[in-house]
Write an enzyme that holds these catalytic residues in place. Structure first.
Site, PDB file in Angstrom:
ATOM      1  N   ASP A   3      18.831  25.787 -18.591  1.00 55.69           N
ATOM      2  CA  ASP A   3      20.307  25.817 -18.656  1.00 55.69           C
ATOM      3  C   ASP A   3      20.912  26.568 -19.850  1.00 55.69           C
ATOM      4  O   ASP A   3      20.433  26.425 -20.978  1.00 55.69           O
ATOM      5  CB  ASP A   3      20.862  24.396 -18.784  1.00 55.69           C
ATOM      6  N   GLU A  41      24.355  16.846 -12.534  1.00 60.39           N
ATOM      7  CA  GLU A  41      23.983  17.381 -13.853  1.00 60.39           C
ATOM      8  C   GLU A  41      25.057  18.358 -14.337  1.00 60.39           C
ATOM      9  O   GLU A  41      25.857  18.856 -13.555  1.00 60.39           O
ATOM     10  CB  GLU A  41      22.626  18.095 -13.781  1.00 60.39           C
TER      11      GLU A  41
HETATM   12  C1  FRU Z   1      19.588  20.737 -15.634  1.00 56.18           C
HETATM   13  C2  FRU Z   1      18.864  19.758 -16.553  1.00 56.18           C
HETATM   14  C3  FRU Z   1      19.855  18.967 -17.360  1.00 56.18           C
HETATM   15  C4  FRU Z   1      19.038  18.566 -18.554  1.00 56.18           C
HETATM   16  C5  FRU Z   1      18.171  19.782 -18.760  1.00 56.18           C
HETATM   17  C6  FRU Z   1      16.810  19.484 -19.303  1.00 56.18           C
HETATM   18  O1  FRU Z   1      18.815  21.810 -15.243  1.00 56.18           O
HETATM   19  O2  FRU Z   1      18.032  18.925 -15.775  1.00 56.18           O
HETATM   20  O3  FRU Z   1      20.417  17.876 -16.669  1.00 56.18           O
HETATM   21  O4  FRU Z   1      19.818  18.260 -19.665  1.00 56.18           O
HETATM   22  O5  FRU Z   1      18.059  20.421 -17.515  1.00 56.18           O
HETATM   23  O6  FRU Z   1      16.133  20.639 -19.652  1.00 56.18           O
END
Ligand code: FRU
Length: 516
Positions: free
Chosen positions: A53, A236
């Site tokens: 992300d 998310e």
């Molecule tokens: C989204 C996610 C978020 C989390 C991160 C962990 O892709 O699952 O919810 O904070 O990636 O790397």
């Protein structure tokens, strides 16, 4: 057969052994050339290792920051850090050292960053404005112990525009009192009407809102979404912001929510809600899910804070949890989408969020390779375009049905099928190149509805990079983002207008310059 297996395992052992040896001697790994197979030429990707992300998108003193979920030891997901890059134009990027490392509270998961102009946090010193990062701590120990409260929210600040970071001594600032397993991804913004900060995070199947006067003490406000929108997976990476409707004075609030799995074409995707936010509660009477992108490779995207022209600029992670760890790159894994400007539109009393490459991306286009080619109704045209694999293609048409085929000399092909009769646009990457590294990647065609679009002529912009395709129809009213791994570069564009009754105008094909 046995022999083969044995010799393979010896080779693997040997390679692993060499890797250890390298590490032990601390030899530097080979530098990135940005010419490796599949390396995106005008999309951000880390020099090496795993990225997911985008995090902490914020502008401050002439610099756009891009932090990102980063695992510096491997090209698969692992203990998360915040990687860091900076840019003056969101097009060219400079790599920076890792900004946030895991600590005793846990790994550093996704979150946001703000410019604390009024020094509400008190972190500012000697007139220096603090940048404050708000992120999720993920405690591996807590998770291993089988607890539910292992995700909490922490903060860190920087007084040198993101060069160095200090974690707040009293972290975490939001504990997980209710014991919610998925409790993460805080996005914070300054809310003028209430003269304070608003934080949105996700809690499994809904979003939660909090307020604060100092970024340290947070008060719970409300929940949204348990019974609205798509719920095929965990929510998310939320983002809440106001946008004015194009061509009107009306302002609405948009809540972006990523969801995994449960996207329309499988795996990870991004939905949005249009509604109102009164400083405490977000409401929306939207019944059906709306999707920001119909491709399978635009996830966990969020928008910049503090952008000068108050534009809403979005960057997404160009991958999908279904196969992110399997894609056939070696030195690094995954890239970001191009930065896209968001705009809100009202069509027949319904709201639609459009996303379209920022104008600055136009700085990368080289002189036109192909100009104004008209493909007549009931005809097919084949264009040989050397730089097709790194290009921007623009076309315009009132045709109701046509196909675009991107091909290489191995006959690997990506097919875009526009079908206004059935009100769908289909992307078929099943034969586009390497697809068998994971079972879902090339398993089926991806379908997008042509709902909410104005009547033609329709305008298409397509950005092709070495391992991706981004399609924007009608200034981003529909967008489709897909990763691709052709064995050799596409160099032929076939415009199939056999079933069309109107011409197709290829307005331009321009090569894109590399940003590296
Ligand atoms: C989204 C996610 C978020 C989390 C991160 C962990 O892709 O699952 O919810 O904070 O990636 O790397």
């Amino acid at each position: 057969m046995n022999k083969l297996i044995i010799s393979c395992s010896i080779i693997i052992a040997f390679v692993a052994c060499r890797e250890d040896h390298k590490k032990a001697q601390n030899e530097p790994e080979e530098e990135s050339t940005y010419q490796e197979e599949y390396r995106p030429q005008f999309h951000f990707s880390p020099e090496e290792k795993w990225m997911n992300d985008p995090n902490g998108l914020v502008y401050h003193e002439g610099i756009y920051h891009l932090f990102y979920q980063y695992y510096p030891e491997d090209i698969v997901w692992g203990p998360m850090h915040w990687g860091h890059a900076v840019s003056e134009d969101m097009v060219h990027w400079e790599h920076k050292p890792i900004a946030l490392y895991p600590d005793e509270n846990g790994l550093i998961f996704s979150g946001s960053a703000v410019v604390d102009k009024k020094n509400t946090s008190g972190f500012g010193k000697e007139g220096k404005t603090p940048l404050v990062a708000i992120f999720t701590y993920h405690s591996m120990e807590g998770e291993k112990e089988g607890r539910n409260d292992f995700q909490t929210q922490g903060i860190a600040y920087s007084l040198d525009n993101g060069e160095t970071w200090n974690k707040y001594a009293d972290n975490p600032v939001i504990v997980n009192g209710e014991g919610i397993k998925d409790f993460r991804d805080p996005k914070v913004f300054w809310h003028k009407p209430s003269n304070g900060w608003i934080l949105t995070l996700v809690a499994g199947d809904h979003a939660k809102f909090y307020s604060s006067k100092n970024l340290k003490d947070w008060t719970y406000l409300s929940d949204f979404g348990k019974s609205q929108g798509a719920h095929g997976g965990v929510w998310e990476c939320p983002d809440l912001f106001p946008l004015q409707i194009e061509g009107s004075d009306e302002e609405k609030w948009v809540l972006i929510i990523s969801i995994n799995p449960g996207a329309p074409n499988g795996g990870s995707g991004t939905q949005y809600f249009v509604g109102d936010f009164d400083g405490t509660t977000f409401t929306s009477n939207q019944k059906n899910p709306k999707w920001l992108d119909y491709g399978t490779d635009n996830y966990a995207g969020v928008t910049y804070n503090n952008v000068p022209e108050e534009e809403r600029i979005f960057i997404g992670w160009m991958s999908n949890w279904d196969y992110a760890r399997d894609t056939p790159t070696k030195k690094w894994r995954s890239a970001m989408t191009v930065p896209r400007k968001l705009s809100l539109h009202k069509v027949e009393d319904d709201y639609f969020l459009a996303n379209y490459p920022i104008d600055k991306m136009g700085d990368l286009t080289s002189p036109t390779v192909i100009n104004q080619v008209e493909v007549a109704a009931a005809a097919t045209d084949t264009l040989q375009v050397e730089g097709l694999y790194q290009s921007e293609i623009q076309l315009k048409t009132t045709a109701k049905n046509f196909q675009l085929l991107f091909k290489n000399e191995l006959d690997e092909v990506l097919v875009l099928d526009f079908d206004a009769t059935n009100q769908i646009l289909t992307v078929d990457r099943t034969l586009s190149g390497k697809v068998d590294f994971q079972e879902d990647f090339g398993a089926k065609k991806h379908v997008a509805p042509l709902k909410g679009l104005k009547k033609g002529p329709h305008q298409f912009k397509i950005l092709m990079d070495w391992s991706s395709m981004e399609l924007f129809m009608d200034q981003g009213m529909l967008s489709i983002t897909e990763q691709l791994f052709p064995t050799s570069p596409y160099n032929t564009l076939i415009i199939n207008n056999e079933n069309g009754s109107e011409p197709i105008i290829i307005q331009s094909i321009k090569e894109m310059k590399s940003i590296w």
